[in-house]
Design an enzyme around this catalytic site. Structure first.
Site, PDB file in Angstrom:
ATOM      1  CB  SER A 254      -0.903   0.008   1.242  1.00 40.45           C
ATOM      2  OG  SER A 254      -1.548   1.255   1.386  1.00 40.45           O
TER       3      SER A 254
ATOM      4  CE  LYS B 291      -7.809  -1.571  -3.752  1.00 41.44           C
ATOM      5  NZ  LYS B 291      -8.710  -0.506  -3.221  1.00 41.44           N
TER       6      LYS B 291
ATOM      7  CB  THR C 160      -5.548   4.177  -5.176  1.00 44.43           C
ATOM      8  OG1 THR C 160      -4.440   3.372  -4.804  1.00 44.43           O
ATOM      9  CG2 THR C 160      -6.677   4.004  -4.177  1.00 44.43           C
TER      10      THR C 160
ATOM     11  CG  HIS D 220     -10.592   1.922  -0.405  1.00 40.53           C
ATOM     12  ND1 HIS D 220      -9.560   1.986  -1.307  1.00 40.53           N
ATOM     13  CD2 HIS D 220     -10.065   2.305   0.785  1.00 40.53           C
ATOM     14  CE1 HIS D 220      -8.469   2.407  -0.698  1.00 40.53           C
ATOM     15  NE2 HIS D 220      -8.743   2.592   0.586  1.00 40.53           N
TER      16      HIS D 220
ATOM     17  CE1 TYR E 261      -5.058   5.629  -1.214  1.00 39.28           C
ATOM     18  CE2 TYR E 261      -3.069   4.337  -0.805  1.00 39.28           C
ATOM     19  CZ  TYR E 261      -4.431   4.519  -0.663  1.00 39.28           C
ATOM     20  OH  TYR E 261      -5.171   3.601   0.033  1.00 39.28           O
TER      21      TYR E 261
END
Length: 316
Positions: free
Chosen positions: A67, A180, A116, A204, A90
């Site tokens: 992540s 995603k 993301t 999410h 991100y």
């Protein structure tokens, strides 16, 4: 999940030794059709954080998706696992920060980038707000920590994402891009046209906005829109082997597993993560045998009967 009932085949001649759980996704051959979903802030669960999770994933032979909200740096995480790894990005408002993250991920050996699209800043679910949107003040987001070579503000995320952002990722890294957070079939064509190499159906984990459907409910229509052009991944709600069977039967090529892995991390560190993944693989093998399917490639919509409110979504 319980709206989707498994319809078993019988007298198929399958024995436990025949069951093949392996899949290939974006050039990665995986021993079973699931991997560790990107989850942030693992040090809230275990002091070693994502290093322990990644180590446990490698011990089980599983792919680990790191992540962008990790407490440990992407380099530390990459070094901890012996298995394949992807990096979840991100997208930052500062393009230089984004490009730096992408170069670091490429150089650390990550083999794909997960863009993301389903988290555009702090979410607003009632449960999350009731907990005070908890992030421990003594823990940094490792990839942005200047003491660890990072830069930028994790929370300064770019929210006006477009398919053009896929191109930037590919130009910077040369790696496949998974987008995603897809729940609408209409979103599929422009995303694939923009260069996406895989689509990940996700809400999410239900932690961004209340009122959206479960990922499993959205999966069939999104998979139908993809129509085999790129792999389809699903996350959110995978708890048992039968959940994996449901998702694969309804159009996913593989799934990502989140909360069970985090529970294993909290209880047992890296060996706890390994235990969860291996137990899920063992359970899936037994469930496949009981379902009458020889391999994950055999699973198709004929294995599923839909009951309850989800039946309407399935029918479109």
């Amino acid at each position: 999940m319980e709206d989707f009932r498994i319809i078993t085949h019988r007298l198929t001649g399958v024995s436990s030794g025949d069951v093949d759980l392996s899949v290939e996704i974006l050039g990665e051959r995986m021993p079973f059709p699931f991997f560790v979903a990107p989850m942030g802030a693992h040090r809230m669960t275990h002091e070693e954080g994502e290093v322990a999770t990644a180590r446990g994933a490698g011990m089980a032979g599983a792919l680990y998706c790191s992540s962008g909200a990790s407490n440990r740096t992407l380099e530390e995480i990459a070094e901890a696992t012996t298995g394949p790894k992807w990096f979840q990005l991100y997208f930052n408002q500062d393009e230089d920060v984004t490009r730096s993250l992408l170069r670091r991920a490429r150089d650390a050996g990550y083999s794909a980038i997960v863009l993301t699209a389903d988290a555009l800043g702090p979410g607003t679910p009632d449960d999350f707000l009731a907990m005070g949107m908890p992030f421990r003040s003594d823990m940094t987001f490792g990839n942005h920590d200047p003491a660890k070579g990072g830069s930028g503000d994790f929370f300064a995320q770019k929210v006006d994402l477009t398919p053009e952002d896929i191109k930037l990722i590919k130009d910077e890294t040369g790696l496949p891009v998974i987008v995603k957070g897809i729940l609408r079939p209409e979103d599929v064509d422009p995303i694939i046209a923009g260069g996406a190499d895989a689509i990940q159906v996700s809400n999410h984990g239900g932690r961004q906005i209340d009122g959206v459907p479960g990922a499993i409910s959205a999966l069939p229509l999104v998979a139908r829109a993809v129509n085999g052009r790129v792999p389809v991944i699903m996350d959110s709600g995978i708890r048992r082997g039968i959940d994996v069977i449901r998702a694969l039967s309804m159009g996913a090529d593989c799934v990502a597993v989140g909360r069970p892995v985090m529970y294993g991390l909290g209880l047992g560190g890296a060996p706890g993560v390994q235990s969860v993944l291996e137990a899920l693989a063992s359970e899936l093998r037994s469930d496949m045998l009981l379902t009458g399917a020889r391999s994950v490639a055999d699973l198709d919509p004929s294995y599923i009967s839909v009951t309850g409110p989800s039946a309407t979504m399935q029918e479109g």
